[in-house]
Design a protein around this motif. Structure first.
Motif, short mmCIF file in Angstrom:
data_model
loop_
_atom_site.label_atom_id
_atom_site.label_comp_id
_atom_site.label_asym_id
_atom_site.label_seq_id
_atom_site.Cartn_x
_atom_site.Cartn_y
_atom_site.Cartn_z
N MET A 9 17.37 -4.18 -4.50
CA MET A 9 17.06 -2.80 -4.31
C MET A 9 17.14 -2.17 -2.79
O MET A 9 17.57 -1.04 -2.46
N VAL A 10 16.60 -3.25 -2.09
CA VAL A 10 16.65 -2.97 -0.73
C VAL A 10 17.35 -4.07 0.11
O VAL A 10 16.51 -5.17 -0.13
N ASN A 11 18.19 -4.10 1.10
CA ASN A 11 18.59 -5.32 1.44
C ASN A 11 19.22 -4.89 3.07
O ASN A 11 19.75 -3.69 3.07
N HIS A 12 19.20 -5.75 3.99
CA HIS A 12 19.80 -5.51 5.31
C HIS A 12 21.10 -5.03 5.43
O HIS A 12 21.70 -4.58 6.32
N LYS A 13 21.86 -5.59 4.33
CA LYS A 13 23.33 -5.16 3.87
C LYS A 13 23.37 -4.29 2.85
O LYS A 13 23.14 -4.98 1.72
N PRO A 14 23.53 -3.02 2.96
CA PRO A 14 23.64 -2.19 1.98
C PRO A 14 24.40 -2.50 0.75
O PRO A 14 24.26 -2.33 -0.51
N ALA A 15 25.51 -3.26 1.16
CA ALA A 15 26.64 -3.62 0.12
C ALA A 15 26.00 -4.60 -0.83
O ALA A 15 26.66 -4.67 -2.07
N LYS B 55 21.62 7.72 -5.42
CA LYS B 55 20.25 8.50 -5.58
C LYS B 55 19.42 7.33 -6.21
O LYS B 55 19.12 7.77 -7.61
N PRO B 56 18.44 6.55 -5.52
CA PRO B 56 17.43 6.02 -6.29
C PRO B 56 16.42 6.97 -6.81
O PRO B 56 15.87 7.71 -6.28
N THR B 57 16.31 6.44 -8.06
CA THR B 57 15.22 7.24 -9.07
C THR B 57 14.33 6.51 -9.86
O THR B 57 14.50 5.55 -10.42
N ILE B 58 13.22 7.02 -9.68
CA ILE B 58 12.13 6.77 -10.77
C ILE B 58 11.68 7.98 -11.51
O ILE B 58 11.37 8.77 -11.12
N ARG B 59 11.80 7.61 -12.82
CA ARG B 59 11.30 8.90 -13.88
C ARG B 59 9.96 8.46 -14.46
O ARG B 59 9.63 7.43 -14.83
N LEU B 60 9.11 9.73 -14.29
CA LEU B 60 7.62 9.64 -14.74
C LEU B 60 7.61 10.56 -15.98
O LEU B 60 7.85 11.69 -15.78
N ASN C 110 13.24 4.28 2.33
CA ASN C 110 13.53 4.28 3.79
C ASN C 110 12.08 4.15 4.77
O ASN C 110 12.13 3.23 5.68
N GLN C 111 11.09 4.51 4.07
CA GLN C 111 9.72 4.31 4.78
C GLN C 111 9.43 2.68 4.58
O GLN C 111 8.84 2.19 5.67
N PHE C 112 9.91 2.09 3.41
CA PHE C 112 9.69 0.66 3.47
C PHE C 112 10.46 -0.12 4.44
O PHE C 112 10.11 -0.88 5.09
N ILE C 113 11.64 0.33 4.72
CA ILE C 113 12.56 -0.29 5.81
C ILE C 113 11.78 -0.10 7.02
O ILE C 113 11.94 -1.01 7.71
N GLU C 114 11.46 1.11 7.41
CA GLU C 114 10.99 1.43 8.73
C GLU C 114 9.67 0.65 8.97
O GLU C 114 9.29 0.70 10.12
N LEU C 115 8.99 0.15 8.07
CA LEU C 115 7.56 -0.52 8.29
C LEU C 115 7.89 -1.84 9.12
O LEU C 115 7.16 -2.25 9.84
N PHE C 116 9.18 -2.49 8.96
CA PHE C 116 9.54 -3.68 9.52
C PHE C 116 10.25 -3.48 10.81
O PHE C 116 11.12 -2.68 11.02
N PRO C 117 9.67 -4.29 11.75
CA PRO C 117 10.26 -4.23 13.10
C PRO C 117 11.73 -4.85 13.04
O PRO C 117 11.96 -5.85 12.00
N LYS C 118 12.59 -4.58 14.07
CA LYS C 118 13.83 -5.29 14.06
C LYS C 118 13.73 -6.75 14.27
O LYS C 118 13.00 -7.19 15.22
N THR D 100 0.80 -1.23 -0.07
CA THR D 100 0.07 -0.07 -0.19
C THR D 100 0.86 1.42 0.09
O THR D 100 0.57 2.33 -0.57
N MET D 101 2.24 1.19 0.90
CA MET D 101 2.85 2.37 0.96
C MET D 101 3.43 2.75 -0.63
O MET D 101 3.57 3.82 -0.98
#
Length: 659
Positions: free
Chosen positions: A222-228, A169-174, A200-208, A48-49
């Motif tokens: 595109m998102v991983n708990h290890k940024p590398a 800088k993650p980007t989506i072009r419209l 960032n909001q996607f990451i914060e949705l999930f508890p530790k 939804t987010m």
């Protein structure tokens, strides 16, 4: 005894250990199900987010495109129009802050206007620094759009001069194809959406402890708990994929749109989503095409992947609590104690069997433990004994009933006749039942299914009587509710059509018999469909309930309000002339016109009604004929402009009039 104790102690421990093992497996499965339910909830929230972020950006392209059209820049790209549009873009970038760039690109792929939004502020790129973008993939896709369509690019990292911009800088072009006054393609509106906030909001949705991952269609993170591990395809790192990390997991992701997998001690849940399908999850997804969103089919497929290690979803397990092992040891010791006591008690039981059987016979009182209530009555109707269920029913203590009250004192006045009829059968051999209202100690009236029996002497005179009762209050209430449901409209509480017909036939017969007038009002909400279309059917239901409540409060107890369906209501007014009924209809019309219905989000709805009035005459042989006259008057009220009252005269006469 010692041998028995050792044998049964070992058997008990084995059975207890087996039971604990089975119980732990069942308990762990329950914990796993709870983790999966949490995954599903988080996945739904994340979907939804993500869709909400993209929907807002798509709407921004529509609004900015409309501004460009209204300012005339697409057809008259003079300096004045360009300055106005540039200022709008500057304000949009500065206020919203979610776009790195806002650009106008002509049909040749050249930038005409470009706004950059950086950490240093928002500024207009000078004309001599505008670039030719015709070779960029999103421009090529945009030039193939029809006016009004929006192209949603893949999520990737922004590049400047063919180099990845750092920090990433993650980007989506419209990209939206704009139209000229003639409706022809006139240029592209391009918005570079800053996706970092969304991610960032996607990451914060999930508890530790719940590792949230977002994948593209090829399985890159595109998102991983290890940024590398992120953005492998942009960094020429083909090894940074789920396929390389967990091949069996990747196979599961490719074979299903959603599911869960348990691998190597971790619980995985995944769900694919079409990021371009902004209204995904609705019943028909009909709004997708209204927004005109298009995308690369492969690139628009994202996957939400959640990993919870076993330690995570078992962290709250009871067997991890402090003191559990001590409690478990105590259970085993108590088991041994229980075995010892059982063996000892069995030996004692054999010695005391005869005595216990004798005592048990004295205590097995079926009367006392009967599942229904019993009252034992003397010849004069006094209560000489009772049982537990009766005390539970009525809330008395035993000493408050026995030898203190008579049966007559417990019977409600409305049931005296039924109780007398029931008690009169006591001298007969047949069993009879009646529903009798019994008064409880707290004043409640209970509906009881009652019967009587007796013990007679040799002379056939009553020695003792037993009065039995079973609480059927709940069943009686259900029967009453079913009766009301059969007569009332479930939404408004007004009479339904069937109940109205029955009451109307009675009043029609009475009116013919005693010669009293009978008037009928038919009313209909004006433009009710507009209420439903504008505010939703839930709001429409609130309007109908408010109308019914107000009408009911303004009527006499002898009047009948009924809902015939939809927004149509009928009011039957016994002993009411046409003039009186027309006056009442006008009162209702004015009152409903002032009525304010407050629905969700504090939205206020006002409405008007049209009413038709007809009075019983010799020409009306039935209620249906009277309804037809009122319906014709209502039809006239609507055709005359609505929000008014029209009264019908005799059928065939020209005596109809309006208020």
């Amino acid at each position: 005894m010692l041998q028995r104790f050792v044998l049964w102690g070992c058997v008990s421990w084995v059975l207890l250990g087996l039971g604990l093992w089975v119980g732990k497996n069942v308990y762990d499965n329950g914990l796993k199900k709870q983790a999966l339910q949490r995954h599903q909830h988080l996945t739904k929230a994340a979907r939804t987010m993500l869709h909400e972020h993209l929907m807002v950006s798509v709407q921004d392209t529509q609004q900015l495109s409309a501004v460009a059209y209204e300012l005339g820049f697409l057809d008259q790209p003079n300096a004045e129009n360009q300055q106005k549009l540039t200022q709008v873009f500057l304000n949009t970038a500065a206020i919203y802050g979610r776009y790195d760039q806002i650009r106008i690109i002509d049909l040749d792929g050249k930038e005409r206007i470009r706004i950059n939004n950086t950490n240093l502020g928002t500024f207009v790129v000078p004309e001599h620094k505008l670039q030719d973008k015709k070779d960029r993939y999103y421009v090529q896709r945009g030039l193939k759009l029809t006016p009004g369509q929006v192209y949603l690019s893949p999520l990737d990292l922004n590049k400047e001069q063919d180099k990845l911009e750092t920090p990433f800088k993650p980007t989506i072009r419209l990209v939206r194809m704009m139209k000229s006054v003639t409706g022809e393609p006139a240029g592209l509106l391009v918005l570079n959406m800053k996706a970092a906030g969304m991610l960032n909001q996607f990451i914060e949705l999930f508890p530790k402890g719940d590792r949230a991952m977002l994948l593209n269609a090829e399985g890159y993170w595109m998102v991983n708990h290890k940024p590398a591990n992120e953005w492998g395809w942009m960094r020429d790192r083909p090894d940074l994929t789920v396929a390389s990390w967990q091949p069996s997991l990747w196979q599961q992701l490719q074979s299903r749109t959603a599911g869960s997998v348990y691998l190597d001690g971790s619980l995985f849940s995944f769900s694919w989503l079409d990021i371009a399908n902004i209204y995904e999850g609705t019943s028909s997804a009909r709004y997708v095409y209204d927004l005109g969103v298009v995308s690369d089919l492969q690139a628009s497929q994202w996957a939400i992947l959640i990993e919870s290690e076993k330690q995570r979803w078992q962290a709250a397990a009871i067997y991890h609590k402090p003191g559990f092992r001590g409690a478990l040891a105590a259970v085993f010791l108590l088991t041994l104690l229980a075995v010892y006591l059982l063996i000892r008690n069995r030996q004692q039981a054999r010695q005391n069997a005869a005595l216990e059987r004798e005592q048990l016979e004295n205590f097995k009182d079926l009367y006392e433990n009967a599942p229904i209530g019993y009252l034992t009555l003397t010849q004069d109707g006094r209560i000489s004994n009772t049982n537990k269920r009766t005390l539970e029913y009525l809330g008395y203590q035993r000493e408050e009933l026995v030898r203190q009250k008579s049966l007559a004192e417990l019977i409600d006045a409305e049931s005296f006749e039924q109780a007398h009829a029931l008690l009169s059968t006591m001298m007969q051999d047949e069993e009879h039942h009646r529903r009798i209202r019994i008064k409880a100690k707290n004043g409640d009236i209970l509906v009881m299914s009652c019967s009587v029996s007796s013990r007679l002497s040799h002379e056939r005179t009553l020695e003792l009587g037993r009065f039995s009762m079973q609480n059927v209050s709940h069943q009686a209430r259900l029967e009453q509710q079913l009766k009301e449901l059969a007569h009332k409209d479930p939404l408004t509480g007004a009479a339904n059509r069937r109940w109205f017909d029955e009451l109307a036939e009675r009043e029609l017969a009475r009116a013919h018999r005693v010669g009293m007038p009978l008037t009928l009002i038919e009313l209909d909400i004006d433009h009710f469909k507009k209420v439903n279309d504008t505010y939703g059917h839930d709001a429409g239901d609130e309007v109908l309930k408010a109308l019914a409540e107000h009408c009911q409060n303004s009527l006499r107890t002898t009047d009948v309000l009924a809902r015939f369906g939809g927004e149509e209501f009928v009011i039957l007014l016994p002993d009411t002339s046409l003039e009186q009924g027309t006056h009442k209809a006008e009162q209702i019309r004015q009152a409903l016109g002032r009525l304010r219905v407050i629905v969700s989000n504090n939205i206020e709805i006002r409405f008007t009604v049209s009413l038709g009035v007809a009075t019983l005459s010799e020409a009306h042989g039935s209620i249906q004929a009277l309804l037809k006259s009122a319906d014709q008057a209502l039809y006239k009220a609507k055709n005359s402009g609505r929000n008014q009252v029209c009264a019908a005269g005799e059928p065939g006469e020209k005596g109809n009039f309006e208020i």
